[in-house]
Scaffold this active site. Structure first.
Site, short mmCIF file in Angstrom:
data_model
loop_
_atom_site.label_atom_id
_atom_site.label_comp_id
_atom_site.label_asym_id
_atom_site.label_seq_id
_atom_site.Cartn_x
_atom_site.Cartn_y
_atom_site.Cartn_z
N ASP A 156 0.72 -1.29 -0.04
CA ASP A 156 -0.06 0.13 -0.08
C ASP A 156 0.83 1.22 -0.05
OD1 ASP A 156 -2.35 1.69 0.25
OD2 ASP A 156 -2.46 1.31 2.18
N GLU A 263 -3.36 -0.34 -8.37
CA GLU A 263 -4.27 0.66 -8.08
C GLU A 263 -3.45 2.02 -8.13
OE1 GLU A 263 -7.66 0.91 -5.33
OE2 GLU A 263 -6.29 2.26 -3.88
#
Length: 477
Positions: A156, A263
Site C-alpha cells: 500500500d 491501483e
C-alpha cells in the site's frame, strides 16, 4: 490414531480450531492454541516441510514466516492472489496481526472480496513489521477460518519503482502506487500564461490532446469540459505522475510474471481530483496500454482518519457519480481511501459504482484494540493515552486531522468505567488513532498490548467483527 484424537487426548491445548483441520494424502495439519500462542500441529510425512518441536505423534510448529511458506505450498488457498478488475473489494488494515479472523468472519457474509494483508510503508515502519509478516498473519487466519474464497495482499502507498519492486518480491499481489511525490502543485499563473505554456508543448502532443480531450465525444457524454487552459494545468500537475505510472507498470509489474492488481492513488495531495483530471490520467494509461484495476481520486470534502466524512454530501454525490462513470467507461474499480467510519459515504460509492468499488480502511482495527483495552484493561489504556498525548505533535506531521487535545477531557478526571467514552468523541478518537506508532515504540507497552490481545482474542475478535459488519451494512444500504 488421527491427529485430532492425539491432540484431544494429550489435553495440552485450550483450543483446537477444528475447521482448520486438513487431511492430505500424506499427513494432517490443524491449528491449536495454548491460550496465549497459536501453533500449527502437523503429522505424517508432510511434517518434513515444517520446522517445530517434535511431540508424540506430531510436530508442533510456530506460526512464523518459514512455516507459512510451507503451508502455502501444501494448501494454495492460504496464499494471496490477485482479483483483477471485476467485482467489489475491501482493503483491511491489521496493524498488529490480530484482526484478520474477525475480518474474514465479516466479509464471508458478503460477496465482497477481501484484501486481508494491507499495510503502507509508513505503517510497517511504525509497527516494526514487514509485508511478509502481514501476509503471515493473514495466511494463518485464512487457515484457521478455512476461508477458501481468496484474499489479496496490497503493497500500500508505495511511491517509487524500487519500493514497488520490493513489495512484489515480498509477495504482494496488489500494488497501490501513491503518486503524491510527483503530483505538482498548481502554479499561480493567469489564463494567458497557462495558454502560453500549453502552446509551448510539442505539436504532436497537442494533436493528441485534440483527439483525446478537446474533440472526444466520450468526454462530452460524461459532461467533461476541456479547453487549452484546463489541459495546460493537467499537464503541469499530472505529467510526472503519468510517467511514474507507466514506468512502474512496465519496469515492475509486467516483469513480475504473475497477475498483480494495480491501483493508482491520486488522493494524497492538496488538490481535489476533478473529473477532468481523472479522465486525463485514465486516458493516458489507456493510450500507453497500462492496465489499472482501480483508481483512487481525491474526492471533495474531508476524509479524515477515524471520523465521519466532513463536507457536503450532495456535492460529493454529484462529483462521485462522474468519477464512477469514468471508472465504468475505462473498466476499473473506483477506489475510496480512508473509508473507515465513513458510514455516510459508503452507501454512495456502492450505489454509484453499481457495486464495482474498492474501499480501503486501515486504522479502524487498531481503534478496536484501543476500545477493547479501555473496557477490559483500564490501567493499560491509561498508559496508552498518556503516551498518545506525548506523541500527538509528532503524529500530526504524518496525518491531516482536526484533533485538538485541548478538547480531550483530562485523563485524571475520567473513571475506569468512563474510559471507553473517549472513543465516542472525535478529538480523543483521532488522538488514539494516529499515535499508534509512538505508543508501540515503547516496548514495554507494546508487549503488554500484544499479551492482552493473545489472551483475549475472543473479546477483540467479537468487537472487530461487529465494526466491520457495520461497514458492510452501510455498503449494502
Amino acid at each position: 490414531m488421527s491427529l485430532l484424537q492425539e491432540l484431544r487426548e494429550n489435553g495440552d491445548f485450550i483450543r483446537i480450531y477444528d475447521q482448520s483441520w486438513h487431511q492430505l494424502a500424506n499427513g494432517e495439519l490443524v491449528m491449536v492454541s495454548d491460550g496465549v500462542e497459536r501453533y500449527l500441529a502437523v503429522s505424517g510425512d508432510i511434517s518434513s516441510h515444517f520446522h517445530g518441536v517434535r511431540k508424540s505423534g506430531y510436530l508442533l510448529c510456530p506460526t512464523n514466516h518459514e512455516n507459512r511458506l510451507a503451508l502455502n505450498e501444501l494448501l494454495p488457498f492460504t496464499a494471496p492472489v490477485s482479483f483483477g478488475r471485476e467485482g467489489s473489494t475491501f482493503g483491511f488494515g491489521d496493524r498488529l496481526g490480530f484482526a484478520n479472523t474477525a475480518q474474514i468472519r465479516a466479509v464471508r457474509k458478503t460477496n465482497v472480496r477481501p484484501v486481508l494483508a494491507q499495510q503502507s510503508l509508513r505503517e510497517l515502519q511504525l509497527t516494526s513489521r514487514s509485508i511478509e509478516q502481514v501476509i503471515d498473519a493473514a495466511a494463518y487466519a485464512v487457515l484457521q477460518e478455512n476461508y477458501r474464497a481468496g484474499y489479496a495482499c496490497d503493497g500500500d502507498h508505495l511511491k517509487t519503482p524500487e519500493e514497488v519492486k520490493a513489495g512484489i518480491a515480498s509477495g504482494a499481489t496488489m500494488i497501490t502506487l501513491d503518486c503524491s511525490l510527483v503530483l505538482q502543485p498548481l502554479a499561480d499563473q493567469t489564463d494567458e500564461q497557462w495558454a502560453a505554456f500549453y502552446n509551448g508543448l510539442p505539436e504532436q502532443r497537442r494533436a493528441r490532446d485534440r483527439a483525446d480531450y478537446l474533440e472526444n465525444d466520450v468526454a462530452d457524454t460524461l459532461g467533461l469540459h476541456f479547453d487549452v487552459v484546463t489541459l495546460a494545468k493537467l499537464h503541469w500537475v499530472y505529467a510526472a505522475a503519468n510517467a511514474l505510472i507507466r514506468d512502474v507498470y512496465f519496469s515492475a509489474l509486467l516483469p513480475a510474471g504473475r497477475p498483480i492488481d494495480f491501483e493508482i492513488s491520486l488522493d494524497e495531495t492538496v488538490e481535489t481530483t476533478t473529473p477532468e483530471a481523472h479522465f486525463f490520467v485514465a486516458r493516458e494509461m489507456e493510450r500507453e496500454k497500462v492496465v489499472a484495476t482501480s483508481v483512487a481520486p481525491k474526492f471533495v470534502g474531508e476524509f479524515q482518519k477515524a471520523i465521519e466524512y466532513i463536507g457536503d454530501l450532495d456535492e460529493l454525490r454529484a462529483t462521485m457519480s462522474v468519477h464512477a462513470a469514468i471508472a465504468e467507461y475505462f473498466g476499473y474499480r473506483l477506489s475510496l481511501h480512508s473509508g473507515s467510519e465513513k458510514f455516510a459515504v459508503l452507501p454512495l460509492i456502492a450505489e454509484l459504482t453499481h457495486g464495482h468499488y474498492h474501499v480501503k480502511t486501515s486504522g479502524t482495527s487498531w481503534l478496536e484494540v484501543v476500545e477493547v483495552i479501555s473496557k477490559h484493561a483500564p490501567a493499560l489504556y491509561r498508559k496508552m493515552h498518556t503516551l498518545a498525548l506525548e506523541g500527538i505533535d509528532e503524529a500530526k506531521r504524518s496525518y491531516v486531522v482536526h484533533c485538538d487535545v485541548q478538547k480531550v477531557r483530562p485523563l485524571c478526571e475520567v473513571s475506569d468505567e468512563e474510559l471507553p467514552e473517549y472513543l465516542l468523541h472525535n478529538d480523543s478518537r483521532q488522538l488514539m488513532h494516529i499515535t499508534y506508532g509512538y505508543i508501540l515504540r515503547h516496548e514495554d507497552v507494546h508487549q503488554e498490548i500484544l499479551h492482552f490481545l493473545k489472551t483475549n482474542r475472543a473479546l477483540y475478535e467479537a468487537e472487530a467483527e461487529e465494526l466491520y459488519d457495520r461497514h458492510f451494512s452501510a455498503l449494502r444500504a
